[in-house]
Structure formats: C-alpha cells, structure tokens
Motif scaffolding. Sequence first.
Motif, PDB file in Angstrom:
ATOM      1  N   LEU A  14    -104.573   4.316  10.294  1.00 29.62           N
ATOM      2  CA  LEU A  14    -105.414   4.706  11.432  1.00 29.62           C
ATOM      3  C   LEU A  14    -104.948   6.010  12.055  1.00 29.62           C
ATOM      4  O   LEU A  14    -105.701   6.650  12.798  1.00 29.62           O
ATOM      5  N   GLY A  15    -103.724   6.398  11.801  1.00 26.13           N
ATOM      6  CA  GLY A  15    -103.219   7.652  12.361  1.00 26.13           C
ATOM      7  C   GLY A  15    -102.063   8.162  11.530  1.00 26.13           C
ATOM      8  O   GLY A  15    -101.280   7.374  11.000  1.00 26.13           O
TER       9      GLY A  15
ATOM     10  N   THR B  45     -99.601   5.143  11.680  1.00 25.67           N
ATOM     11  CA  THR B  45    -100.039   3.837  12.192  1.00 25.67           C
ATOM     12  C   THR B  45    -100.897   3.165  11.132  1.00 25.67           C
ATOM     13  O   THR B  45    -101.829   3.775  10.595  1.00 25.67           O
TER      14      THR B  45
HETATM   15  C1  LIG Z   1    -109.846  -0.311  11.570  1.00 27.61           C
HETATM   16  C2  LIG Z   1    -111.236  -0.292  12.190  1.00 27.61           C
HETATM   17  C3  LIG Z   1    -112.135  -1.217  11.355  1.00 27.61           C
HETATM   18  C4  LIG Z   1    -111.208  -0.776  13.632  1.00 27.61           C
HETATM   19  O1  LIG Z   1    -110.900  -2.110  13.673  1.00 27.61           O
HETATM   20  P1  LIG Z   1    -110.825  -2.846  15.103  1.00 27.61           P
HETATM   21  O2  LIG Z   1    -110.366  -4.238  14.867  1.00 27.61           O
HETATM   22  O3  LIG Z   1    -112.107  -2.638  15.831  1.00 27.61           O
HETATM   23  O4  LIG Z   1    -109.689  -1.997  15.782  1.00 27.61           O
HETATM   24  P2  LIG Z   1    -109.194  -2.069  17.260  1.00 27.61           P
HETATM   25  O5  LIG Z   1    -109.797  -0.957  18.032  1.00 27.61           O
HETATM   26  O6  LIG Z   1    -109.333  -3.500  17.791  1.00 27.61           O
HETATM   27  O7  LIG Z   1    -107.642  -1.752  17.092  1.00 27.61           O
HETATM   28  C5  LIG Z   1    -106.765  -2.589  16.348  1.00 27.61           C
HETATM   29  C6  LIG Z   1    -105.376  -2.029  16.525  1.00 27.61           C
HETATM   30  O8  LIG Z   1    -105.300  -0.713  15.955  1.00 27.61           O
HETATM   31  C7  LIG Z   1    -104.909   0.252  16.952  1.00 27.61           C
HETATM   32  N1  LIG Z   1    -105.658   1.482  16.709  1.00 27.61           N
HETATM   33  C8  LIG Z   1    -106.998   1.597  16.588  1.00 27.61           C
HETATM   34  N2  LIG Z   1    -107.315   2.888  16.295  1.00 27.61           N
HETATM   35  C9  LIG Z   1    -106.154   3.582  16.249  1.00 27.61           C
HETATM   36  C10 LIG Z   1    -105.818   4.939  15.992  1.00 27.61           C
HETATM   37  N3  LIG Z   1    -106.739   5.846  15.673  1.00 27.61           N
HETATM   38  N4  LIG Z   1    -104.524   5.290  16.017  1.00 27.61           N
HETATM   39  C11 LIG Z   1    -103.567   4.377  16.276  1.00 27.61           C
HETATM   40  N5  LIG Z   1    -103.810   3.066  16.515  1.00 27.61           N
HETATM   41  C12 LIG Z   1    -105.099   2.682  16.506  1.00 27.61           C
HETATM   42  C13 LIG Z   1    -105.252  -0.389  18.290  1.00 27.61           C
HETATM   43  O9  LIG Z   1    -104.441   0.131  19.318  1.00 27.61           O
HETATM   44  C14 LIG Z   1    -104.957  -1.851  17.994  1.00 27.61           C
HETATM   45  O10 LIG Z   1    -103.555  -2.030  17.993  1.00 27.61           O
HETATM   46  P3  LIG Z   1    -102.852  -3.411  18.518  1.00 27.61           P
HETATM   47  O11 LIG Z   1    -102.876  -3.347  20.008  1.00 27.61           O
HETATM   48  O12 LIG Z   1    -101.483  -3.347  17.922  1.00 27.61           O
HETATM   49  O13 LIG Z   1    -103.649  -4.571  17.964  1.00 27.61           O
HETATM   50  C15 LIG Z   1    -111.834   1.132  12.250  1.00 27.61           C
HETATM   51  O14 LIG Z   1    -111.032   1.881  13.147  1.00 27.61           O
HETATM   52  C16 LIG Z   1    -111.847   1.830  10.931  1.00 27.61           C
HETATM   53  O15 LIG Z   1    -112.544   1.424   9.983  1.00 27.61           O
HETATM   54  N6  LIG Z   1    -111.091   2.940  10.844  1.00 27.61           N
HETATM   55  C17 LIG Z   1    -111.060   3.747   9.632  1.00 27.61           C
HETATM   56  C18 LIG Z   1    -109.821   3.447   8.828  1.00 27.61           C
HETATM   57  C19 LIG Z   1    -109.784   4.359   7.612  1.00 27.61           C
HETATM   58  O16 LIG Z   1    -110.792   4.826   7.137  1.00 27.61           O
HETATM   59  N7  LIG Z   1    -108.538   4.620   7.100  1.00 27.61           N
HETATM   60  C20 LIG Z   1    -108.343   5.495   5.963  1.00 27.61           C
HETATM   61  C21 LIG Z   1    -108.779   4.892   4.672  1.00 27.61           C
HETATM   62  S1  LIG Z   1    -108.104   3.269   4.356  1.00 27.61           S
HETATM   63  C22 LIG Z   1    -106.628   3.538   3.477  1.00 27.61           C
HETATM   64  O17 LIG Z   1    -106.223   4.631   3.310  1.00 27.61           O
HETATM   65  C23 LIG Z   1    -105.917   2.356   3.001  1.00 27.61           C
HETATM   66  C24 LIG Z   1    -104.555   2.436   2.745  1.00 27.61           C
HETATM   67  C25 LIG Z   1    -103.875   1.302   2.327  1.00 27.61           C
HETATM   68  C26 LIG Z   1    -104.537   0.107   2.164  1.00 27.61           C
HETATM   69  O18 LIG Z   1    -103.865  -1.010   1.780  1.00 27.61           O
HETATM   70  C27 LIG Z   1    -105.886   0.035   2.429  1.00 27.61           C
HETATM   71  C28 LIG Z   1    -106.585   1.162   2.848  1.00 27.61           C
END
Ligand SMILES: CC(C)(COP(=O)(O)OP(=O)(O)OC[C@H]1O[C@@H](n2cnc3c(N)ncnc32)[C@H](O)[C@@H]1OP(=O)(O)O)[C@@H](O)C(=O)NCCC(=O)NCCSC(=O)c1ccc(O)cc1
Length: 140
Positions: free
Chosen positions: A60-61, A109
Amino acid sequence: MRHYTYDRRLNWSECDAGGIIFFPHYARWMVDGLNEMFLSLGIDPNAPRGDNALGGLPVLGLSMKFVSAPALHETVTHQIIVTKIGGKSMAFRHRFLRGEELLMEAEETRVWAEHPLGNPRALRTQQVPDHVRALLQEAA
Ligand SMILES: CC(C)(COP(=O)(O)OP(=O)(O)OC[C@H]1O[C@@H](n2cnc3c(N)ncnc32)[C@H](O)[C@@H]1OP(=O)(O)O)[C@@H](O)C(=O)NCCC(=O)NCCSC(=O)c1ccc(O)cc1
C-alpha cells in the motif's frame, strides 16, 4: 520486533548500461526478501485460504531513498526490520548495505489480504492473524 538478514549478489541482468543497479530491481528484491522472511517463519503469505481464495500481502505504500549504488557482482546485504504491526497492516524497513555502508533504505507498508479466485480485483483485507503477529513481534 523481527529482523531478517541475508546476502545477495548484484547480477548482470539487474544492472544499467553503466554497470550499477537498475533501481526497479530493488523492488523485486524487497518482494522476494520479505517472502523469504515469512517462509522462514513457516508462513506462506500466498497460500490458498480455503477452497476459493489465495493469500496475498499487497503493498500500500513504498518510499525509497538511494544513497550509493552497488556495482556488478558486488555482494549486497538486505536487512528487513518489522517496524509496525497494525490491525490489518504491517510496516517494514528495508536496508541494503555494502558491508557497513548504507546503499538504499526503504519504508514499506503491506496489508494482510486474500484474493477470491477468478476475481482478482475483489481484494479483501483482513486482520493480521494472531500467530503471524506473534512471530513478527519476536525479537530475532
Ligand atoms: C487494499 C485496499 C483494497 C483497501 O482495503 P481496505 O480494507 O478498504 O483498507 P483500509 O482503508 O481499511 O485500510 C486497511 C489498513 O491499511 C492501511 N492503509 C490503507 N491505505 C494505506 C496506504 N496508502 N499507506 C499505508 N497504509 C495504508 C490502513 O491504515 C489500515 O491499517 P490498520 O489500521 O493497520 O488496519 C485498496 O487500498 C487497494 O486495492 N489498494 C491497491 C493495492 C495495490 O494495488 N497494490 C499494488 C499491487 S498488489 C502487489 O503488489 C502484491 C504484492 C504481494 C502480494 O502477495 C500480493 C500483491
């Protein structure tokens, strides 16, 4: 909190034309290194979860700071330090070193998640399981 360290060589296929690392390879090293850390703890983050989902640790980051570049065939030490275990998220510091010299440092992250089979866009995040949390919290 958990530390994990291993060495790797900078290979020809990972260099730019000048013979130093081409930076996207650091991202791959971070993915591979983190997976190795989890696997060494007996956790396969990409293992099936029941019959209809696969585990994953989506990023996510990610912020990267470049200090000095390794050159072809140098040995690079990769240190991974668990810096935070939240509810669903986990944060890691990656340090890449030539001996004691810092080459690159990154803050990453990840989130504990699963992908339903056949619908990869329907990513579901989940609480970090207690046994995973306990292993990441250990000082080692
Ligand atoms: C993950 C999501 C579905 C969101 O899910 P949600 O359940 O709605 O997230 P929430 O807002 O509730 O946040 C969940 C937690 O993440 C944290 N969070 C959410 N966004 C962020 C960012 N941008 N930075 C840091 N932390 C974050 C948030 O603070 C919550 O933390 P906790 O308090 O510890 O629980 C959506 O943000 C998303 O799809 N993001 C895109 C992710 C992406 O495309 N990543 C790159 C490709 S995947 C990849 O590379 C990969 C690598 C390895 C693997 O095994 C699989 C995939």
